[in-house]
Scaffold this motif. Structure first.
Motif, PDB file in Angstrom:
ATOM      1  N   LYS A  77       0.823  -1.200   0.000  1.00 31.23           N
ATOM      2  CA  LYS A  77       0.000   0.000   0.000  1.00 31.23           C
ATOM      3  C   LYS A  77       0.859   1.253   0.000  1.00 31.23           C
ATOM      4  N   CYS A  99     -15.456   1.548   9.560  1.00 34.16           N
ATOM      5  CA  CYS A  99     -14.695   2.084  10.681  1.00 34.16           C
ATOM      6  C   CYS A  99     -15.343   1.591  11.981  1.00 34.16           C
ATOM      7  N   GLY A 158     -10.555   3.274  11.041  1.00 32.29           N
ATOM      8  CA  GLY A 158      -9.943   3.685   9.781  1.00 32.29           C
ATOM      9  C   GLY A 158     -10.341   2.842   8.582  1.00 32.29           C
ATOM     10  N   PHE A 180      -9.621   0.027   6.949  1.00 31.16           N
ATOM     11  CA  PHE A 180      -8.637  -0.396   5.957  1.00 31.16           C
ATOM     12  C   PHE A 180      -8.441  -1.905   6.042  1.00 31.16           C
ATOM     13  N   VAL A 231      -8.527   8.949  10.744  1.00 29.65           N
ATOM     14  CA  VAL A 231      -7.961   9.694   9.617  1.00 29.65           C
ATOM     15  C   VAL A 231      -7.325  10.991  10.110  1.00 29.65           C
ATOM     16  N   HIS A 268      -0.905   2.719   8.697  1.00 33.01           N
ATOM     17  CA  HIS A 268      -1.681   2.159   7.586  1.00 33.01           C
ATOM     18  C   HIS A 268      -2.363   3.253   6.771  1.00 33.01           C
ATOM     19  N   LEU A 269      -2.844   4.289   7.469  1.00 35.93           N
ATOM     20  CA  LEU A 269      -3.603   5.334   6.791  1.00 35.93           C
ATOM     21  C   LEU A 269      -2.709   6.384   6.133  1.00 35.93           C
ATOM     22  N   ALA A 329      -3.169   6.933   2.390  1.00 37.71           N
ATOM     23  CA  ALA A 329      -4.337   7.729   1.997  1.00 37.71           C
ATOM     24  C   ALA A 329      -4.056   9.217   2.162  1.00 37.71           C
ATOM     25  N   VAL A 350      -9.143  12.943   2.648  1.00 41.15           N
ATOM     26  CA  VAL A 350      -8.381  11.745   3.034  1.00 41.15           C
ATOM     27  C   VAL A 350      -9.318  10.553   3.270  1.00 41.15           C
ATOM     28  N   ASN A 375      -8.847   7.163   1.245  1.00 40.94           N
ATOM     29  CA  ASN A 375      -8.686   5.889   1.948  1.00 40.94           C
ATOM     30  C   ASN A 375      -9.709   4.856   1.470  1.00 40.94           C
ATOM     31  N   ASN A 409      -8.700   1.330  -0.628  1.00 40.19           N
ATOM     32  CA  ASN A 409      -9.066  -0.006  -0.149  1.00 40.19           C
ATOM     33  C   ASN A 409     -10.028  -0.729  -1.075  1.00 40.19           C
TER      34      ASN A 409
END
Ligand SMILES: [Zn+2]
Length: 256
Positions: free
Chosen positions: A8, A108, A133, A135, A167, A190-191, A194, A210, A214, A218
């Protein structure tokens, strides 16, 4: 950093190794887990065992019909005309023998966003996977593949929402080069992809920018990265979409 994160962060959506073997191995070695997910159906690849009918025949629909049903349910939720009676007595008795949810939701974990409520659905209708988030992680991917391949759900929706705290935290970490304690940092990391994707659009980057980036990342990842999901999508048996829940009015809009 796991391979998922690496792929990612580099915006390089590489196919993962086939996961079905691991999924079936897990099923054969985890009777309690299997029982909770309708294990008796799993070994024959169906959603109900031989002695019982499909728990919810109305859930056997096409990907487009599934999306239309979700959005109609959200409309009822927003307008206050909900159908769902959430008492246990209202649940279908057949659900104890299996399940056939018509949509998989990657939502989320935010307490203000509840998929069953915002789509006006009851037990057995939605296969909900949640993480702050929204994801994809390796473990969640296994759960989503189970819903798509074994339970045969025709739709996956990645469901983000406005004013997402996860986020906002990732934006703060990216902009101020800060980190969070414990495992919270893993969510922020991880975010990060994005946040960077939204910034590439230019101008001032908002939280909603964002959130949308994101969701789109995904959705793209799910569509392209696993042999199981990619094959189902190519066969038009499965659709992957992205939705954004608006905390101000309860509406879900399609963003991908
Ligand atoms: Zn959130």
């Amino acid at each position: 950093m796991c391979q998922l994160c690496v792929d990612k962060s580099e915006s390089n959506l590489k196919p993962m190794q086939p996961a079905r073997r691991a999924l079936l191995k897990l099923a054969s070695s985890s009777p309690l887990w299997m029982a909770g997910l309708g294990a008796s159906t799993m070994m024959v690849g169906a959603r109900a065992d031989d002695a019982h009918p499909m728990p919810k025949p109305e859930n056997v629909i096409s990907p487009d019909q599934a999306l239309e049903r979700l959005m109609k349910g959200n409309g009822r939720y927003v307008n206050g005309n909900i159908n769902t009676n959430d008492s246990f007595k209202s649940a279908e008795a057949g659900l104890k023998h299996g399940q056939n949810p018509y949509a998989i939701i990657l939502s989320c974990a935010d307490s203000r966003v509840s998929p069953e409520l915002c789509f006006d659905e009851g037990p057995g209708d939605l296969f909900v996977n949640r993480i702050a988030g929204n994801f994809v992680t390796t473990d969640l991917l296994g759960s989503i593949e189970y819903g798509a391949l074994i339970l045969k759900s025709p739709l996956i929706m990645v469901l983000g929402h406005t004013e997402c705290g996860a986020v906002k935290a990732a934006m703060k970490a990216e902009e101020e080069n800060t980190s969070f304690p414990g495992h919270i940092q893993s969510i922020s990391s991880h975010l990060g992809a994005a946040v960077r994707a939204a910034k590439q659009q230019g101008g001032k980057t908002s939280t909603t920018d964002v959130v949308k980036a994101n969701i789109k990342l995904n959705v793209a990842y799910l569509q392209q990265s696993t042999p199981i999901i990619r094959k189902l999508v190519q066969e038009n048996k499965l659709k992957v979409v992205g939705g954004m829940y608006n905390l101000e009015d309860g509406t879900v809009s399609i963003v991908s």
